[in-house]
Design a protein around this motif. Structure first.
Motif, PDB file in Angstrom:
ATOM      1  N   ILE A  10      -8.430 -72.810 -18.144  1.00  0.00           N
ATOM      2  CA  ILE A  10      -8.250 -73.880 -19.142  1.00  0.00           C
ATOM      3  C   ILE A  10      -9.654 -74.180 -19.674  1.00  0.00           C
ATOM      4  O   ILE A  10      -9.808 -74.693 -20.919  1.00  0.00           O
ATOM      5  N   SER A  11     -10.648 -74.085 -18.921  1.00  0.00           N
ATOM      6  CA  SER A  11     -11.999 -74.400 -19.367  1.00  0.00           C
ATOM      7  C   SER A  11     -12.475 -73.496 -20.378  1.00  0.00           C
ATOM      8  O   SER A  11     -12.896 -73.974 -21.431  1.00  0.00           O
ATOM      9  N   TYR A  12     -12.029 -72.357 -20.399  1.00  0.00           N
ATOM     10  CA  TYR A  12     -12.325 -71.411 -21.570  1.00  0.00           C
ATOM     11  C   TYR A  12     -11.628 -71.958 -22.710  1.00  0.00           C
ATOM     12  O   TYR A  12     -12.404 -71.926 -23.791  1.00  0.00           O
ATOM     13  N   THR A  34      -4.838 -70.614 -17.030  1.00  0.00           N
ATOM     14  CA  THR A  34      -4.758 -70.984 -15.759  1.00  0.00           C
ATOM     15  C   THR A  34      -5.565 -72.189 -15.384  1.00  0.00           C
ATOM     16  O   THR A  34      -6.483 -72.775 -16.097  1.00  0.00           O
ATOM     17  N   GLN A  35      -5.188 -72.634 -13.991  1.00  0.00           N
ATOM     18  CA  GLN A  35      -5.790 -73.920 -13.523  1.00  0.00           C
ATOM     19  C   GLN A  35      -6.088 -73.464 -12.203  1.00  0.00           C
ATOM     20  O   GLN A  35      -4.866 -73.449 -11.610  1.00  0.00           O
ATOM     21  N   ASN A  36      -7.214 -73.830 -11.741  1.00  0.00           N
ATOM     22  CA  ASN A  36      -7.310 -73.454 -10.284  1.00  0.00           C
ATOM     23  C   ASN A  36      -6.663 -72.091  -9.848  1.00  0.00           C
ATOM     24  O   ASN A  36      -6.276 -71.948  -8.796  1.00  0.00           O
ATOM     25  N   GLY A  37      -6.980 -71.044 -10.778  1.00  0.00           N
ATOM     26  CA  GLY A  37      -6.399 -69.841 -10.459  1.00  0.00           C
ATOM     27  C   GLY A  37      -5.015 -69.688 -10.644  1.00  0.00           C
ATOM     28  O   GLY A  37      -4.553 -68.316 -10.218  1.00  0.00           O
ATOM     29  N   GLU A  38      -4.064 -70.512 -11.092  1.00  0.00           N
ATOM     30  CA  GLU A  38      -2.766 -70.424 -11.249  1.00  0.00           C
ATOM     31  C   GLU A  38      -2.440 -70.486 -12.422  1.00  0.00           C
ATOM     32  O   GLU A  38      -2.823 -71.646 -13.060  1.00  0.00           O
ATOM     33  N   ALA A  39      -1.312 -69.695 -13.002  1.00  0.00           N
ATOM     34  CA  ALA A  39      -1.036 -69.707 -14.213  1.00  0.00           C
ATOM     35  C   ALA A  39      -0.260 -70.912 -14.744  1.00  0.00           C
ATOM     36  O   ALA A  39       0.729 -71.327 -13.778  1.00  0.00           O
TER      37      ALA A  39
END
Length: 93
Positions: A10-12, A34-39
């Motif tokens: 999400i940062s991207y 993704t957020q914290n590696g989770e879709a």
């Protein structure tokens, strides 16, 4: 479809939102965020979203029709058309 290159944190998306939206508008494939590696979300252009919604609506109508057939809620087309014609004659006369 291969989405593996379209998975981004999400940062991207936050840092490149305008570019991502421009790419989507130009026909790019949807992007998985993704957020914290989770879709967590899918971002796609509005035309593709609307097309998907229309397709889902048509599939729902088809499923409802199939349910009616299985439940025996059907009538011959000839009978239905005759009923419509009779109603038209009644309303016209």
């Amino acid at each position: 479809m291969r989405y593996s290159t379209r998975i981004k944190p999400i940062s991207y998306f936050k840092a490149n939102a305008a570019e991502v939206l421009a790419d989507l508008n130009d026909g790019a494939e949807p992007m998985i965020l993704t957020q914290n590696g989770e879709a967590k979300a899918v971002v796609q252009d509005i035309r593709s979203y609307e097309k998907t919604q229309e397709t889902l609506a048509m599939l729902k109508i088809l499923a409802l029709g199939m349910e009616d057939i299985r439940a025996g809620r059907v009538r011959p087309a000839r009978e239905v058309f005759e009923e419509i014609k009779a109603k038209r004659r009644k309303n016209d006369g």
